[in-house]
Design an enzyme around this catalytic site. Sequence first.
Site: not given
Ligand code: BMA
Length: 774
Positions: A457, A554
């Site tokens: 990120e 994610e």
């Molecule tokens: C993203 C991940 C983590 C974090 C998750 C939940 O940003 O890369 O940094 O724990 O979301 O917020």
Amino acid sequence: MRLHLIVLLALCGTGTTAAALSYSLRGNWSICNGNGSLELPGAVPGCVHSALFQQGLIQDSYYRFNDLNYRWISLDNWTYSKEFKFPFAISKWQKVNLILEGVDTISKILFNEVTIGETDNMFNRYSFDITNVVRDVNSIELRFQSAVLYAAQQSKAHTRYPVPPDCPPLVQKGECHVNFVRKEQCSFSWDWGPSFPTQGIWKDVRIEAYNICHLNYFTFSPIYDKSAQEWNLEIEATFDVVSSKPVGGQVIVAIPKLQTQQMYNIELQPGKRIVELFLNISKNITVETWWPHGHGNQTGYNMTILFELDGGLNIEKSAKVYFRTVELIEEPIKGSPGLSFYFKINGFPIFLKGSNWIPADSFQDRVTSELLRLLLQSVVDANMNTLRVWGGGIYEQDEFYELCDELGIMVWQDFMFACALYPTDQGFLDSVRAEVAYQIKRLKSHPSIIIWSGNNENEEALMMNWYHISFTDRPIYIKDYVTLYVKNIRELVLAGDKSRPFITSSPTNGAETVAEGWVSQNPNSNYFGDVHFYDYISDCWNWKVFPKARFASEYGYQSWPSFSTLEKVSSTEDWSFSSKFSLHRQHHEGGNKQMLYQAGLHFKLPKSTDPLRTFKDTIYLTQVMQAQCVKTETEFYRRSRSEIVDQQGHTMGALYWQLNDIWQAPSWASLADHELLCPTNYHFLSSLKEAVGLCKAQITAIISQQGDIFVFDLETSAVAPFVWLDVGSIPGRFSDNGFLMTEKTRTILFYPWEPTSKSELEQSFHVTSLTDIY
Ligand code: BMA
């Protein structure tokens, strides 16, 4: 005294003297704090927190508010020391090295009171020449500096411009300036984890002594030659030649199952030498390729390499070789602007389904082989095929990757940089370069790793301006970004590993990011690369809120861990959703409210007159909410594989955030126990809070044993949504859980992870369904 001594396979054929030996310094060391008021024994590998706990000087660090109570441990400067006898006559060895596979993190090393070196990177492997200081009886000392204090000093010394973020959000109760130290980034706290920036020797430590020459590393990469349609193996061996004359000899590489054996003549000049060998596998021999779980076997072949060198010096190594190709395909898609982003393994497009992996504990000495095996076996049992080793944690231990090879789990490997901007002064870059070169060497022979990614990120942080950098200052940070991830890390990857792709960040736009000068205006675009997507406000039952992206690396929702998990680290006064403890363990701003809000969209919130019942029911409901949300979102991404709608789609990966937890607290972690390849689905005609006619289901279970497995024959008196079976703290896995029970009876299997009995299970068994709350 047990002698930790291994005489390596390097033996002189004629004489009696070994040409190399390895003497382990694992085991008991002494530890003392900065002012000498605390002295205790401590295990190596290990860390200060574990040593203090083992000596009964502190409680479980995860208990209640101990992350704050024990902050002093990480702020102190600890020293590890040991005295030992060298097992052989020193005069017999031309070179003696101290090898440290992992030091956490900032330390000065003294050997017989002489400073022999310093460490500043927990991800690096260190080798110090101690030939001139080693004696028959020796002392070794690692004087650690608190990583928290070091990070603060480094940040202060960086006077030209700030490198944000300074500190984590207050709700994380963490330490500042973690981006200035090459240490597990989440050890200073995260939005799911505590701050325990411990100190210690977290990996193997040993002395290696040798004559003539020594094999330092040996790596290999199978490469498929498309035009010739045959496999080759590129082998690299790194030597330290201490003989004053060149050392000649032969190398014999053999893979018996592939009827392959080849001999090479080599001559090693004095100094550090690299030998490159090229092994061709005849195309007349069928090579079985390695496949991800669910797509084929994970066939591997035993290989031996024998170096027969001058003076009767024989060095033999063996390894398992797996053959597979991986391509990241970025090509135009008909009917959609942008480019695809998907992986072909052995030429076949594969949807990556899985999750994100974080460190399994704040203290790595507690992460056992058994734990890794159980977690990774659960990954394949749940029909996943991929894990992303996320950039805020650690490069995992060898065993993790060996298991992934064996089980067919593809690994998306981040380099360890996350959610921050980073400095690029020479000292920092030198440390990173050593780390990256070492990790590539250590990991590149694993077929499971299918991609390297520069960071987590950080392109997004920069381009979406998370840290409110003024427009005029932005070029400074872009320059730093390109210096670190492109001019250093990428360059090292391209030089060291041709067998898998590299992307600079996650999320990124892949080829589009490159075209835009390594930073895209919107790295989270649906038309390129991967996306990270979080939305706690929109209704997660409405699939229209999810991005029709090329690849979702994610996404997720929080829940609370089960009461049986929390019970161990809390006391009675903590057992309510609004207790000090419940607020303390929540590290994500507004997280507890968001969970209730999302749950409240479709479920009635618990309001029993019994506060403990309400707490337990609330926990249960957050888990039901999380399961439904992740299910809806995952199914959306799977469906989007074959669609282009409104010019968007062809999703080829869904990795939910996150598989595992680091401690007992609310987080995004979940592990679904389902044996079917696709879900049994149902359509609710309304939100469950509007459902009429649900009545309290009495669910009973008759438990029986069949070998190692326990059979739960369930019977319900009424339709029961989201039936949750719980056996307290008995570790294991149910064949299904959280299911809708519409039939009167159902059989579920329980696979225990440790030996247990029917009566233990009967005593711990508890079942909840939504009808208990309504
Ligand atoms: C993203 C991940 C983590 C974090 C998750 C939940 O940003 O890369 O940094 O724990 O979301 O917020």
